[in-house]
Design an enzyme around this catalytic site. Sequence first.
Site, PDB file in Angstrom:
ATOM      1  N   GLU A   1    -110.540  55.921 -22.297  1.00 41.12           N
ATOM      2  CA  GLU A   1    -111.001  55.892 -23.688  1.00 41.12           C
ATOM      3  C   GLU A   1    -110.993  57.321 -24.186  1.00 41.12           C
ATOM      4  O   GLU A   1    -111.855  58.116 -23.812  1.00 41.12           O
ATOM      5  CB  GLU A   1    -112.408  55.298 -23.780  1.00 41.12           C
ATOM      6  CG  GLU A   1    -112.506  53.858 -23.325  1.00 41.12           C
ATOM      7  CD  GLU A   1    -111.586  52.910 -24.071  1.00 41.12           C
ATOM      8  OE1 GLU A   1    -111.126  53.255 -25.184  1.00 41.12           O
ATOM      9  OE2 GLU A   1    -111.301  51.836 -23.530  1.00 41.12           O
TER      10      GLU A   1
ATOM     11  N   CYS B   1    -116.307  59.461 -31.025  1.00 33.91           N
ATOM     12  CA  CYS B   1    -114.847  59.347 -30.952  1.00 33.91           C
ATOM     13  C   CYS B   1    -114.347  58.457 -32.084  1.00 33.91           C
ATOM     14  O   CYS B   1    -113.170  58.475 -32.409  1.00 33.91           O
ATOM     15  CB  CYS B   1    -114.390  58.860 -29.588  1.00 33.91           C
ATOM     16  SG  CYS B   1    -115.114  57.322 -29.120  1.00 33.91           S
TER      17      CYS B   1
END
Length: 565
Positions: free
Chosen positions: A294, A328
């Site tokens: 990720e 993010c």
Amino acid sequence: MAMVNRKTASKKAHVKKKMVKSSDKKGSNKGVPTFLKAGNSLYGPEVIGHHWINGKFLRGANHVASVNPADLSDLVGRFPNAGGKDIEAAVAAAEKGFKNWKAVPAPVRGTVIGRLAKIIEREKESLARIITREIGKTLKEARGEVQEAIDTAEFFQSEGRRLYGQTVPSELPNKELFTYRRPLGVCLMITASNFPFAVPSWKMIPALLAGNSVIWKPSEDAPATAMSFALCFREAGFPDGVVNLLFGDRAVGEKLLTYVDKNRIQKVSFTGSTAVGRKIGEVCGRAIQVPSLELGGKNPLIIHKDANLEKAVPAAIVSCYGTAGQRCTSTGNIIIHKEVYEEFKSRFIAAAKNIRIGNPLLVPETFYGPLIAERYLKNFIAHLEWGKKDGGKLLMGTGRITKFTPYGNFLGKNPEAGYFVTPTLWENVTPKNRLFQEEVFGPTVNLVKASSFDQALEYANAHAYGLSSAIFTEDPHIMLKFKEGIQAGMSSINNSTTGAEAHLPFGGVKASGNGTRESGVWVLDSYTRWHAVNVDLASQLQLAQMDVDYGSAKSPTDFSEWVKK
Ligand code: UN1
């Protein structure tokens, strides 16, 4: 620290001490040691960091300080940096833990995870406080983060009673086919500092439910939060060695990765930068393993010409500046239709000017707190320089908040006590600019003008990443075009790029990830392998494909009717 703050602080510390005592009497804090609880200073005591290996807390060596980024005078704790022996011990413990844990029936594993959910729920407030103290996000956000872990644990508690495989029909009589999910083995989790509780829970909880054991190397910037989580795991009653926690820097992560080559670690799950993700991908690739990666994002938010600006502007503020831009999923580029560009811009600037910044443990009205660590501050300051050289026009933002570069809405006396920076806004940015392309972890965003929806969509895809995305529009046809055309793992329509829910698949495309997903049922594919089993009950050997009677269709290679008789 300002005098005023110290006074309120000592009062607060006194109240907190009392509260801890009374709840201790009731026994509600069982299992959470006092070194994470009793307040003897403004924020709480210094945490004495320990690795957690094979069910034992070990002091380790080479201690490194974790400081409160909102108040650098607050030492949150000192944490060891794992050496070769600690790493070997953790791997050996996890190997032993895996053998024991995979033999525990999945519904029972789910029950242990259910206990974990209750412990985290009971400790929600104390966990939120340690997150806020250690990484500086607001208490509201920290509570939300703990809630994500509770939701994840509750989801996977019941998954212990499913963890379905399939029964599949066989082409042969007296034969049965089945599929089973099997655990992988020892899973190494390497996590970032911005979601130091929720994201590790996304990894560890499903991995454990599936029967794996775990070695967790958290970010150096959030070790106290990690240790608090370990205490929750301990109280929940996982057998020794099933969950292991190792503190350390990047070199510790690299050393752990050498165990992938030795096939003593069977899975790596990583949340962090694309650069590090690539390296992990290389290591795992040569061991024929699929890591979960990720990675970064430069998430676009499209404002179409019919957008409801009453909703879009506050959503954009949260999307860009919430958590000081350190998600993010934070918005990196706002791509605005030319017809509403000026209107959006002026409303956005007016709203951004109201953003209140402060030390979130002292000032509840804080919208965002400090940057998490000095290196983020350095990167952020650097982007102000290169962004200008890159051709961006700086509409808002003066960098670090100091006595000499004050910020009107800083709530507190001494901004230099922490890593506080102002909301930053650029315009004259197009996909050609570095500002458009590069992820900057902090409260900064670019305004990008588009002349049509098609151009906005083209821009929204014109970067290396593909994590999150959003659009504001009232037109269902535009919504559909956006859903079908956007290159991203996650998309919001009329909401923020941030704020993914804990039971939907989380992950990205392109440089944002390798296609694996976290959360919901989808994550199980990352922590299990499919095992196909056939059971043949026939009295004689029968071979698939070969002994199958499919009847007597005329053969296409039977040329008898054309052969000369
Ligand atoms: C992250 O920043 O690594 O969607 C995770 C969100 C959060 C998770 C972000 N639920 O913003």
